[in-house]
Design a protein around this motif. Sequence first.
Motif, PDB file in Angstrom:
ATOM      1  N   THR A 111       0.824  -1.205   0.000  1.00  0.00           N
ATOM      2  CA  THR A 111       0.000   0.000   0.000  1.00  0.00           C
ATOM      3  C   THR A 111       0.859   1.256   0.000  1.00  0.00           C
ATOM      4  O   THR A 111       0.576   2.221  -0.722  1.00  0.00           O
ATOM      5  CB  THR A 111      -0.918   0.003   1.237  1.00  0.00           C
ATOM      6  N   THR A 121      -6.533   5.758   3.087  1.00  0.00           N
ATOM      7  CA  THR A 121      -6.942   6.976   2.379  1.00  0.00           C
ATOM      8  C   THR A 121      -5.846   7.557   1.492  1.00  0.00           C
ATOM      9  O   THR A 121      -6.113   7.910   0.340  1.00  0.00           O
ATOM     10  CB  THR A 121      -7.452   8.036   3.376  1.00  0.00           C
ATOM     11  N   LEU A 155      -5.719   5.562  -1.716  1.00  0.00           N
ATOM     12  CA  LEU A 155      -6.935   5.591  -2.540  1.00  0.00           C
ATOM     13  C   LEU A 155      -7.084   6.901  -3.303  1.00  0.00           C
ATOM     14  O   LEU A 155      -7.647   6.929  -4.402  1.00  0.00           O
ATOM     15  CB  LEU A 155      -8.173   5.363  -1.662  1.00  0.00           C
TER      16      LEU A 155
END
Length: 310
Positions: free
Chosen positions: A34, A279, A282
């Motif tokens: 990520t 967040t 994304l």
Amino acid sequence: MLSVNRTCVSEFFLLGFAPFPLFQHLLFVPVLFTYIICVFGNVTIILLVRTEPSLHTPMYFFISIFAVLEIMFASVTIPKLLAVLIQTKKNISFFGCFIQLYTFNALGVTECLLLAFMVFDRYLAIINPLRYSATMNPLLCYRLAILPWVGGFACSSFPVTFTFFLDFCGSNGVDHFFCDLTSLQNLASSDPFSSNVVTSLATVVGLVTPFFAIVGFYVHIIHTVLKIESTKGKTKAFSTCSSHLIVASLFYGSAIIVYIKPKGSHYDKFLALMYAVMTPVLNPFIYTFRNREVQNALRKNMKQFITFLH
């Protein structure tokens, strides 16, 4: 007046997800993946906005500033989280803990304020489109881009300072994967009442106030858009705000639950994963997939890159 703190501990231990050993072991690879995507995605947006003339507009200028902020925001916590997940000794120095605490909170408040300024930009574009270009001149854009950083670092200095001057002579195990205000205040051996009050006031100024400003702007935007007669005009107006609305909802949805109350919960760390890890990664995809201009610029640059390779 603040008194000099009587601190017995020289370091803290980030407990992270130690009570959930299986979850902790499974979390490392997804978090690492990520973080890599977060940095790559946000750097891509920054480069696109800087190199593509069609994206040299106030909206994309603020998006590029937001991308820089997201990289910094993620980098404050995720590298340490990765270390906590794989290391047996999960320590962080006393001053290192407060540096992380201050930086994380300052960048968090900066993000809240920047989100408010970004919707203000969309508000001006929709409410008064004919004067928008003249109003949102480069000088105003730079001023609006700088103000959130000044406000964020100034606002966060108060609760961090009050927490720093608490006495820490008891347990030094922080029930979180980074140094968080409520977690540290709960460890203090002195009364954290004043620190809790200042934290709550800073939360109102830095989190709640920008949230209500965003809601107010969107109410006015929706009211104005509904007056547009053509369906195409309504769709175009809403499309310019949809990405920002999704990003703001993701960030505020989890952050307000955690920081609106002074006392932390054992499960706040799971919510923190949403706004501290998920967040930031994304956001590039939300802005890419929901903005035709960014998609076109990305395709154009990819074609140029492929042509260059050949």
